[in-house]
Design a protein around this motif. Structure first.
Motif, short mmCIF file in Angstrom:
data_model
loop_
_atom_site.label_atom_id
_atom_site.label_comp_id
_atom_site.label_asym_id
_atom_site.label_seq_id
_atom_site.Cartn_x
_atom_site.Cartn_y
_atom_site.Cartn_z
N UNK A 203 11.56 1.25 8.82
CA UNK A 203 10.18 1.02 9.28
C UNK A 203 9.25 2.18 8.96
N UNK A 204 9.76 3.41 8.99
CA UNK A 204 8.93 4.59 8.77
C UNK A 204 8.96 5.09 7.32
N UNK A 205 9.59 4.32 6.44
CA UNK A 205 9.68 4.72 5.04
C UNK A 205 8.46 4.24 4.26
N UNK A 206 8.06 5.04 3.28
CA UNK A 206 6.96 4.66 2.39
C UNK A 206 7.53 3.89 1.20
N UNK A 207 6.70 3.07 0.55
CA UNK A 207 7.21 2.27 -0.57
C UNK A 207 7.97 3.08 -1.62
N UNK A 208 7.51 4.28 -1.93
CA UNK A 208 8.16 5.10 -2.96
C UNK A 208 9.57 5.51 -2.55
N UNK A 209 9.86 5.43 -1.25
CA UNK A 209 11.18 5.80 -0.74
C UNK A 209 12.12 4.60 -0.67
N UNK B 40 11.39 -3.06 -1.11
CA UNK B 40 9.94 -3.25 -1.14
C UNK B 40 9.58 -4.74 -1.09
N UNK B 41 10.35 -5.55 -1.83
CA UNK B 41 10.05 -6.97 -1.81
C UNK B 41 10.34 -7.57 -0.45
N UNK B 42 11.36 -7.09 0.22
CA UNK B 42 11.64 -7.59 1.57
C UNK B 42 10.55 -7.18 2.56
N UNK B 43 9.94 -6.00 2.35
CA UNK B 43 8.78 -5.63 3.16
C UNK B 43 7.64 -6.62 2.89
N UNK B 44 7.46 -6.99 1.62
CA UNK B 44 6.44 -7.97 1.28
C UNK B 44 6.67 -9.31 1.96
N UNK B 45 7.93 -9.72 2.05
CA UNK B 45 8.27 -10.97 2.74
C UNK B 45 7.99 -10.84 4.23
N UNK C 61 0.85 -1.19 0.00
CA UNK C 61 0.00 0.00 0.00
C UNK C 61 0.89 1.24 0.00
N UNK C 62 0.77 2.05 -1.06
CA UNK C 62 1.66 3.19 -1.23
C UNK C 62 1.51 4.24 -0.14
N UNK D 54 2.44 -1.37 6.55
CA UNK D 54 2.13 -2.42 5.60
C UNK D 54 2.21 -3.80 6.25
N UNK D 55 3.21 -3.99 7.11
CA UNK D 55 3.39 -5.29 7.75
C UNK D 55 2.37 -5.50 8.87
N UNK D 56 2.03 -4.45 9.59
CA UNK D 56 1.15 -4.59 10.76
C UNK D 56 -0.33 -4.65 10.39
N UNK D 57 -0.70 -4.22 9.20
CA UNK D 57 -2.12 -4.13 8.83
C UNK D 57 -2.83 -5.48 8.95
N UNK D 58 -2.24 -6.52 8.36
CA UNK D 58 -2.86 -7.83 8.41
C UNK D 58 -2.92 -8.39 9.83
#
Length: 248
Positions: A132-138, A144-149, A91-92, A99-103
């Motif tokens: 942790x406080x960075x947005x995907x665009x940053x 980003x893929x590691x955040x997805x993992x 989520x941008x 992003x990780x905590x939402x689910x």
């Protein structure tokens, strides 16, 4: 079998008149790392999507720990089966931690603080504690893929699905994602991976499955499929893939 985690039993799946999966069957034990390879359109990604019910099957069954995934509550299935997508699907408007905590909050019922603490720990696990406080665009594509993992791992799944997790990355960023995946394999995570990265397949896979035209052509340990494949089509495909993507 007590060690068996996943059974795919005679799965057929079609999109309209196009039959994509044609009677696929295989088993996975706990801590297996199985790699799916095959030409574009062979059904690899569809197979993953069927396992976590993003795509419905026409016939057959898929069992997780002996229970049909089609008898499971959708949220329960999302907890048990994590998925990492090739295009990140972050989520941008949310930070990496969010992003990780939402689910965790929506599916697992964690409090905001509990979810944040778990998310921070999972980001540290994939080497992103400082983002942790960075947005995907940053973030870079690899980050980003590691955040997805981390997002998938936070749910504490029994099985992790990876759908070409490095295909959208620049070559210099692929290694950081594969390293996280190798570490997960060493930790005993059960993983089903669609990838063209033959070095990862040789080093981390317990088994490789070669799909073509919706059928499972050959299935065996890496040394068999790379060194002594039984099917000529398997040999030619893996040889070409190794030349293109490397096998060391």
């Amino acid at each position: 079998m007590p060690d068996q985690l996943l059974r795919v039993d005679g799965v057929y799946q079609s999109y309209g008149d196009e039959e994509v999966l044609k009677g696929i069957s295989f088993d996975m034990d706990r801590q297996d790392v199985q790699v799916l390879v095959g030409p574009s359109g062979s059904g690899k990604s569809t197979m993953l999507r069927c396992i976590n019910r993003l795509t419905e099957i026409d016939d057959g069954d898929i069992l997780l720990d002996g229970q049909s995934v089609y008898e499971m509550d959708a949220d329960d299935l999302r907890r048990e089966v994590g998925m990492v997508f090739q295009d990140f699907n972050l989520f941008a408007h949310l930070t990496a931690e969010q992003n990780v905590s939402l689910g965790l909050r929506r599916v697992r019922g964690f409090s905001k603080q509990e979810a944040s603490e778990r998310a921070t720990a999972e980001l540290e696990r994939v080497g992103l504690a400082d983002q942790a406080d960075s947005y995907p665009a940053e973030l870079s594509g690899g980050q980003q893929q590691r955040v997805g993992i981390a997002r998938a791992l936070a749910m504490d799944p029994k099985l992790m699905l990876f759908d070409e997790p490095t295909s959208a990355l620049d070559p210099e960023l692929i290694g950081e994602v594969l390293e996280v995946m190798r570490e997960l394999a060493e930790e005993g995570m059960t993983m089903l991976v669609v990838t063209h990265e033959m070095g990862f397949a040789r080093q981390a896979a317990t088994d490789i499955m070669f799909l073509e035209d919706g059928r499972l052509v050959e299935h065996g340990p890496p040394e068999q499929l790379f060194e002594r494949p039984e099917n000529e089509r398997t040999a030619s495909f893996l040889s070409r893939l190794t030349q293109l993507h490397g096998g060391q």
